[in-house]
Scaffold this motif. Structure first.
Motif, mmCIF file in Angstrom:
data_model
loop_
_atom_site.group_PDB
_atom_site.id
_atom_site.type_symbol
_atom_site.label_atom_id
_atom_site.label_comp_id
_atom_site.label_asym_id
_atom_site.label_seq_id
_atom_site.Cartn_x
_atom_site.Cartn_y
_atom_site.Cartn_z
ATOM 1 N N ASN A 153 0.812 -1.222 0.000
ATOM 2 C CA ASN A 153 0.000 0.000 0.000
ATOM 3 C C ASN A 153 0.847 1.274 0.000
ATOM 4 N N ALA A 156 1.435 2.462 -3.275
ATOM 5 C CA ALA A 156 0.253 2.933 -4.014
ATOM 6 C C ALA A 156 -0.088 4.385 -3.679
ATOM 7 N N ASN A 240 -1.590 -0.045 -6.603
ATOM 8 C CA ASN A 240 -3.012 0.206 -6.392
ATOM 9 C C ASN A 240 -3.836 -1.013 -6.829
ATOM 10 N N MET A 243 -3.525 -3.935 -4.485
ATOM 11 C CA MET A 243 -4.363 -3.783 -3.296
ATOM 12 C C MET A 243 -5.814 -4.173 -3.609
ATOM 13 N N GLU A 244 -6.306 -3.682 -4.736
ATOM 14 C CA GLU A 244 -7.697 -4.010 -5.106
ATOM 15 C C GLU A 244 -7.857 -5.523 -5.290
#
Ligand SMILES: *[C@@H]1O[C@H](CO)[C@@H](O)[C@H](O)[C@H]1NC(C)=O
Length: 272
Positions: A153, A156, A240, A243-244
């Motif tokens: 994270n 990101a 990013n 993470m999703e």
């Protein structure tokens, strides 16, 4: 007398086969020759681009997460990393800069003692520095508590202090920079090697099926490791998306049993 007549078509057949064989061999040799030549050429071009880039300004940062709850352990690791960073710097081109950017959630005296400061790089000329972003908020998601998520994270978040960097190295703390890193700028983003898709397990097929569910392009790389080195915005969008995907996989591709702490590492190496 007549015995030579039936032999003629056979000889023709042999000759034709020979000609075809010669063509095939020639084709293979040429193909080999040109493909290896081209690979050599692009390797040479890449090296040349890399050498030319060492004469231009280039500002990069090694971005990492330091869990404040286990600060002792990770500060020991950071000492090693920092030492390798100092050594690497001796080989760095004059116009290149490489900072360490540590994300954590509190001011730690040990970081100050290591010369890490809580202010951003002010311009591209400033010497290499170790920067602490001490107000990082842990990624917290309902029903999802995975400590290592923060190490992705932090790559990101487009924190204002990170915007100055051309490239970012996403790395764990228990790593080293070698002197070869001092002058290394590949033509595209580079990733390390990880291991999670093993022969004899259906892990890769399952990942391919999930990507299809999500309408994604088929993957051409597997076993991608957790070290990434590339243009900042690209690394940020990869982080990013990672993470999703973590959230998605956690929600949709693990059973409640698999998510229990008691289940532990039983899913490894298939689905863990
Ligand atoms: C990823 O990017 C989207 C769009 O900018 C944003 O809404 C989301 O919060 C980001 N997710 C993470 C984990 O940074």
């Amino acid at each position: 007398m007549d015995d030579r007549r039936p032999a003629a078509p056979r000889q023709l057949g042999v000759q034709l086969s020979l000609v075809i064989l010669v063509f095939i061999v020639q084709f293979l040799v040429l193909q080999y020759w040109f493909s290896s030549d081209q690979e050599l050429k692009s390797l040479r071009e890449e090296k040349l681009d890399n050498v030319m880039s060492t004469h231009e300004p280039f500002v990069r940062a090694a971005v990492m997460y330091l869990p404040p709850a286990q600060a002792d352990k990770f500060i020991t690791q950071l000492r090693w990393f920092r030492q390798s960073w100092l050594t690497m710097h001796e080989y760095e081109p004059e116009l290149w800069r490489t900072d360490i950017v540590v994300f954590t959630s509190t001011s730690l005296i040990e970081l100050k003692e290591l010369g890490c400061v809580e202010n951003p790089r002010s311009n591209v000329q400033e010497p290499n520095k170790c920067i602490v972003i001490a107000d990082y908020k842990k990624a917290s998601f309902p029903e999802f508590n995975y400590d290592f998520a923060d190490s992705i994270n932090v790559a990101a978040v487009n924190h204002p202090w990170v915007e100055i960097y051309d490239w970012v190295l996403r790395t764990d703390i228990d790593t080293f920079l070698t002197p070869a890193f001092a002058t290394w700028k590949p033509s595209t983003m580079a990733v390390g090697f990880g291991q999670y898709s093993f022969d004899g397990y259906d892990t890769n097929d399952r990942l391919a099926r999930i990507m299809k569910d999500l309408d994604m392009q088929p993957a051409e790389l597997d076993n991608i490791g957790s070290t990434w080195y590339g243009a900042r915005q690209l690394v940020q969008s990869c982080a990013n998306m990672t993470m999703e995907m973590m959230l998605y996989l956690n929600k949709n591709e693990f059973t409640q049993e698999e998510k229990n702490a008691e289940y532990g590492a039983k899913g490894w190496p298939r689905w863990h």
